[in-house]
Design an enzyme around this catalytic site. Structure first.
Site, PDB file in Angstrom:
ATOM      1  N   SER A 130       0.833  -1.194   0.000  1.00 27.66           N
ATOM      2  CA  SER A 130       0.000   0.000   0.000  1.00 27.66           C
ATOM      3  C   SER A 130       0.878   1.259   0.000  1.00 27.66           C
ATOM      4  O   SER A 130       1.797   1.355  -0.806  1.00 27.66           O
ATOM      5  CB  SER A 130      -0.960  -0.038   1.193  1.00 27.66           C
ATOM      6  OG  SER A 130      -1.976   0.935   1.074  1.00 27.66           O
TER       7      SER A 130
ATOM      8  N   ASP B 188      -8.487  -5.893  -5.772  1.00 26.06           N
ATOM      9  CA  ASP B 188      -8.145  -4.635  -5.111  1.00 26.06           C
ATOM     10  C   ASP B 188      -8.932  -3.481  -5.732  1.00 26.06           C
ATOM     11  O   ASP B 188      -8.832  -3.222  -6.934  1.00 26.06           O
ATOM     12  CB  ASP B 188      -6.635  -4.376  -5.251  1.00 26.06           C
ATOM     13  CG  ASP B 188      -6.104  -3.325  -4.292  1.00 26.06           C
ATOM     14  OD1 ASP B 188      -6.891  -2.482  -3.828  1.00 26.06           O
ATOM     15  OD2 ASP B 188      -4.889  -3.352  -4.012  1.00 26.06           O
TER      16      ASP B 188
ATOM     17  N   HIS C 231      -8.101  -5.011  -1.250  1.00 22.88           N
ATOM     18  CA  HIS C 231      -6.796  -4.429  -0.948  1.00 22.88           C
ATOM     19  C   HIS C 231      -6.123  -5.091   0.257  1.00 22.88           C
ATOM     20  O   HIS C 231      -4.919  -5.311   0.265  1.00 22.88           O
ATOM     21  CB  HIS C 231      -6.979  -2.932  -0.695  1.00 22.88           C
ATOM     22  CG  HIS C 231      -5.717  -2.188  -0.415  1.00 22.88           C
ATOM     23  ND1 HIS C 231      -4.737  -1.995  -1.364  1.00 22.88           N
ATOM     24  CD2 HIS C 231      -5.273  -1.578   0.716  1.00 22.88           C
ATOM     25  CE1 HIS C 231      -3.744  -1.290  -0.833  1.00 22.88           C
ATOM     26  NE2 HIS C 231      -4.034  -1.032   0.422  1.00 22.88           N
TER      27      HIS C 231
END
Length: 329
Positions: A128, A271, A304
């Protein structure tokens, strides 16, 4: 060099951000796991939005992957992780969060490596926003690492990402329960509709007379509020919004043509935040001018957050990188 002889935190002196803010003294705290610094190949792990430098050990958020005889084997590697200054894990707070960009954090981390007398890393890995910092580090210092492993991230924040960060910022600045409410919204970005469907099946929490998805979201909001500072959330959200190695710089190809590092991009097929489509486009662009770039994908319904959930898949993907070679001490 013995770890006990290194000051922690390091002090970054006279640092001017991209936006022109001068910080005479910035503390950069860090953690080291595994073999002592300068005795083995070094893996730098960059933490995500609510994470910290405690990547391994009893409270390690990635200890399924990092440790003795694990994929990132602390019997073979030195694992280093910095705390993003202002992430709330130490006493340092940044109130003027708009002073900073992701590139500023990359510059700070590179200065930290200099202070630790580290000239070359085996790997920079991050998920991330931590992966965004990793991209920025490679663009700034193309010879700093042998491998780059950005997971569930990209080299730039898309319009979709910027829009979600803008909404997060509005919640953080205007809500009466900013951390709780921002976290509730964020969980919708971190997971996927299919993940929620599998987990909750439209069931009710009879004690509270609400849907279980609602009680789950409220729980996560309250849980984060208890351990996370508002100033830290604002800062990390700002970093998530400002990932862009080409901003006020050279173009993508020019920047990444300078590095010999092998780039292993790991996406997640579900995601909603850093989409697999964007990851594949980055991979295809890199392949036009760079041979040692690879793309692999976590297959998951969980969106995610799958890089924090699908440990077995991630373990297998990383094992190809960390166990396929003989590590020379």
């Amino acid at each position: 060099m013995k770890l006990e002889n290194i000051p922690n935190p390091l002090i970054i002196q006279n640092f001017t951000t991209e936006n022109g803010a001068l910080y005479h003294s910035l503390p950069l705290s860090f953690a080291v796991f595994g073999l002592p610094l300068h005795s083995a190949p070094i893996v730098l792990v960059n933490h995500a939005l609510t994470g910290n430098a405690e990547v391994a050990g009893e409270n390690g958020w990635w200890n399924d992957l990092i440790g003795d005889n694990k994929t990132i084997d602390t019997d073979k590697f030195t694992v280093l992780s910095f705390n993003v200054p202002g992430n709330g894990h130490d006493a340092f707070i940044i109130e003027n969060y708009q002073n900073f960009t992701t590139r500023d954090i990359a510059r700070i981390f590179l200065k930290g490596l200099d202070l630790l007398d580290i000239t070359n890393l085996h790997t920079i890995i991050g998920g991330s926003v931590g992966g965004g910092v990793a991209w920025e580090m490679l663009a700034l210092a193309p010879n700093s690492t042998q491998n780059l492993i950005p997971i569930a991230t990209d080299w730039k924040s898309t319009d979709w990402m910027i829009a979600n960060c803008y909404l997060q910022e509005q919640i953080l600045n205007n809500s009466s329960k900013p951390v709780e409410d921002a976290r509730i919204h964020a969980m919708l970005c971190y997971r996927s509709p299919e993940s929620f469907k599998e987990k909750f099946q439209r069931t009710l929490n009879e004690n509270l007379s609400i849907f279980n998805i609602e009680s789950w979201l409220a729980h996560h909001g309250k849980k984060l509020q208890q351990r996370y500072q508002l100033s830290s959330y604002r800062l990390m959200n700002q970093l998530l919004k400002t990932i862009d190695i080409t901003r006020n710089s050279e173009d993508f190809e020019t920047l990444l043509s300078r590095t010999n590092a092998t780039i292993h991009i790991i996406g997640i097929n579900s995601d909603l935040f850093f989409t697999a489509k964007e990851n594949k486009e980055t991979y295809q662009e890199l392949k036009k001018f760079k041979h040692n770039v690879f793309y692999s994908e976590i297959d998951s319904i969980h969106g995610h957050d799958a890089f924090l959930i699908e440990y077995k898949q991630l373990d297998q993907l990383l094992a190809d990188i960390f166990k396929a070679e003989t590590i020379a001490k």
